[in-house]
Design a protein around this motif. Structure first.
Motif, PDB file in Angstrom:
ATOM      1  N   TYR A  89       2.897  16.544  -3.082  1.00 15.76           N
ATOM      2  CA  TYR A  89       2.618  15.393  -2.074  1.00 15.76           C
ATOM      3  C   TYR A  89       3.559  14.292  -2.337  1.00 15.76           C
ATOM      4  N   ILE A 119      -1.803  12.583   4.721  1.00 20.25           N
ATOM      5  CA  ILE A 119      -3.259  12.872   4.122  1.00 20.25           C
ATOM      6  C   ILE A 119      -4.047  11.343   3.941  1.00 20.25           C
ATOM      7  N   ARG A 120      -3.342  10.373   3.713  1.00 16.61           N
ATOM      8  CA  ARG A 120      -4.053   9.115   3.656  1.00 16.61           C
ATOM      9  C   ARG A 120      -3.268   8.127   4.171  1.00 16.61           C
ATOM     10  N   GLU A 121      -3.651   7.360   5.127  1.00 17.31           N
ATOM     11  CA  GLU A 121      -2.857   6.371   5.931  1.00 17.31           C
ATOM     12  C   GLU A 121      -3.009   4.970   5.085  1.00 17.31           C
ATOM     13  N   ARG A 125       1.478   5.302   1.545  1.00 16.38           N
ATOM     14  CA  ARG A 125       1.065   6.348   2.509  1.00 16.38           C
ATOM     15  C   ARG A 125       0.897   7.727   1.659  1.00 16.38           C
ATOM     16  N   ILE A 126       0.258   8.717   1.779  1.00 12.55           N
ATOM     17  CA  ILE A 126       0.433   9.935   1.290  1.00 12.55           C
ATOM     18  C   ILE A 126       0.386  10.914   2.433  1.00 12.55           C
ATOM     19  N   THR A 127       1.495  11.679   1.976  1.00 13.40           N
ATOM     20  CA  THR A 127       1.697  12.998   3.046  1.00 13.40           C
ATOM     21  C   THR A 127       1.833  14.349   2.155  1.00 13.40           C
ATOM     22  N   GLU A 134      -3.648   1.029   4.431  1.00  7.38           N
ATOM     23  CA  GLU A 134      -4.947   0.160   4.890  1.00  7.38           C
ATOM     24  C   GLU A 134      -5.039  -0.980   3.794  1.00  7.38           C
ATOM     25  N   LEU A 168      -7.090  -0.672   0.617  1.00  8.33           N
ATOM     26  CA  LEU A 168      -6.504   0.262  -0.598  1.00  8.33           C
ATOM     27  C   LEU A 168      -5.306  -0.223  -0.921  1.00  8.33           C
ATOM     28  N   GLN A 228      -6.184   3.741  -8.370  1.00  8.27           N
ATOM     29  CA  GLN A 228      -7.097   4.700  -7.675  1.00  8.27           C
ATOM     30  C   GLN A 228      -6.880   6.004  -8.104  1.00  8.27           C
ATOM     31  N   CYS A 262       0.771  -1.223  -0.068  1.00 10.38           N
ATOM     32  CA  CYS A 262       0.039  -0.021  -0.123  1.00 10.38           C
ATOM     33  C   CYS A 262       1.027   1.194  -0.104  1.00 10.38           C
ATOM     34  N   LEU A 278      -7.114   9.828  -6.948  1.00  9.67           N
ATOM     35  CA  LEU A 278      -6.924  10.824  -5.875  1.00  9.67           C
ATOM     36  C   LEU A 278      -7.669  12.095  -6.143  1.00  9.67           C
TER      37      LEU A 278
END
Length: 405
Positions: free
Chosen positions: A377, A339-341, A331-333, A343, A346, A366, A329, A368
């Motif tokens: 980002y 911003i999105r962890e 992670r978006i920071t 999981e 996803l 996916q 997966c 965004l």
């Protein structure tokens, strides 16, 4: 009567009537007056402005060459057209013993009706400056057109070397053209008079007056600066230009950047594994940790995210083969803000039963959305296994972000 005309009344036409109503070679200054300046052109067509050119011909003398000009007086006076049809010599006085000075060469209009000079003529004159340690040019007299500024060194004279003409001359001439004509710009840039007025700059840029400033022609028509003129400076944020060996570019206010940046991509062909049942961004035996990619959000606030890997599950040391799954997966920071962890819902996932199976390549795509335009980002790949006794291997791993425009 305030309305003036030419060649209508049988008698009584004044010199002012004639000057005020000549609308040929005049660049408008406002609704009544015109700019003072020189008509452009040269004998062989090589030069933009050769009228009233001046060059040194002796130690303290110079020659002003042929040319035509227009000199604007007050609103009531009108414009005075002048023409020099043969060369004229001007002679400068000797330099001060201690300090240098700056003189002006001007075309001066004498009109007794307005200046009580008892003269009615046009003359080429030298306006002598004041010697000083740091000399400045004198102000041009009323109803005159400055042509040249001349630096006269201290002690300059006919018997002492004279004026160094190669370095002493400063060109003050500016051109004028007929109403609606394209002005071949020389000298300082002056404001436009009406939206839609055009000028051509010495460096080859075609400009249009938009009512408040001069903008490059492609900006005026909303077009793209062609590759053949891609060295032209930008006129406004958001202007586009074509580049011969690259993609379309956009001016961001301080630099040219790709108009449609992306896709943003990063990958690793190095295999690594984890036995962690919680997400980690470091894989054992992989040198490239972590795998990240950064991108700038577009104005649409949307981007397409794609990531995946070749995944395989193998028995760990001392473990027992069990059914298990490998998860990847991202992670978006944005800076330090998540911003999105990560999981499982996803993630891209590969599973195997208790019996060994071959590796498989999996990926997911996916969308965004609700991104902040212009913000950067960062996406970081994370991995886990569902069972600590099973190694989850990841190879040929990639992340790709494609902004939507």
């Amino acid at each position: 009567m305030n309305l003036r005309s030419s060649w209508v009344a049988e008698t009584g036409q004044t010199r002012e009537d004639t000057r005020l109503t000549q609308t040929g070679v005049t660049t408008p200054l406002n609704t009544v007056q015109v700019r003072s300046g020189i008509l452009p052109g040269s004998y062989d067509g090589q030069y933009r402005l050769s009228g009233l050119w001046m060059n040194g011909t002796a130690a303290m003398t110079a020659t002003v060459h042929e040319g035509r000009a227009v000199i604007q007086g007050s609103i009531s006076q009108g414009a005075y057209p002048v023409a020099l049809t043969t060369e004229e010599t001007v002679t400068f006085t000797a330099g001060d013993a201690q300090y240098g000075r700056k003189d002006l060469v001007v075309v001066k209009i004498y009109d007794n009706v307005y200046d009580s000079s008892n003269r009615n003529e046009a003359k080429i004159e030298i306006v002598k400056g004041v010697p000083a340690q740091t000399p400045v040019a004198p102000a041009a007299p009323p109803l005159s057109l400055p042509l040249w500024e001349v630096t006269v060194p201290a002690g300059a004279s006919a018997g002492n070397g004279g004026i160094p003409w190669n370095s002493a001359l400063k060109d003050l001439r500016t051109p004028v053209v007929s109403a609606g004509g394209i002005l071949p710009l020389e000298g300082p840039t002056q404001r436009g008079t009406y939206p839609g007025q055009y000028q051509d700059t010495p460096d080859g840029q075609f400009q249009r007056w938009d009512g408040g400033k001069w903008v490059a022609y492609p900006a005026g028509v909303g077009g793209v600066i062609p590759a053949s003129a891609s060295t032209l400076p930008a006129s406004y944020t958001g202007q586009y230009r074509a580049v011969a060996d690259g993609p379309l570019q956009r001016w961001n206010g301080s630099a040219w950047a790709p108009a449609y940046p992306g896709p943003y991509f990063n990958d690793s062909l190095d295999a690594g594994y984890t036995v962690s049942t919680t997400y980690v961004n470091t894989l054992v035996e992989r040198a490239e940790n972590p795998l990240t990619v950064s991108f700038v959000a577009p104005e649409s606030k949307q981007a397409i995210l794609s990531f995946g890997s070749r995944m395989e599950l193998t028995l760990g040391s001392g473990g027992t083969s069990v059914a298990s799954s490998a998860f990847m997966c991202v992670r978006i920071t944005q800076g330090t803000t998540v911003i999105r962890e990560v999981e499982d819902e996803l993630a891209a996932m590969a599973s195997r039963s208790a019996d060994p199976t071959d590796a498989s390549s999996v990926s997911t795509v996916q969308r965004l959305y609700n991104l902040t335009p212009g913000q950067t980002y960062t996406l970081t790949a994370y991995y886990r296994t569902s069972n600590a006794t099973m190694r989850a291997w990841f190879d040929n791993t990639y992340i790709q972000v494609t902004p939507q425009y």
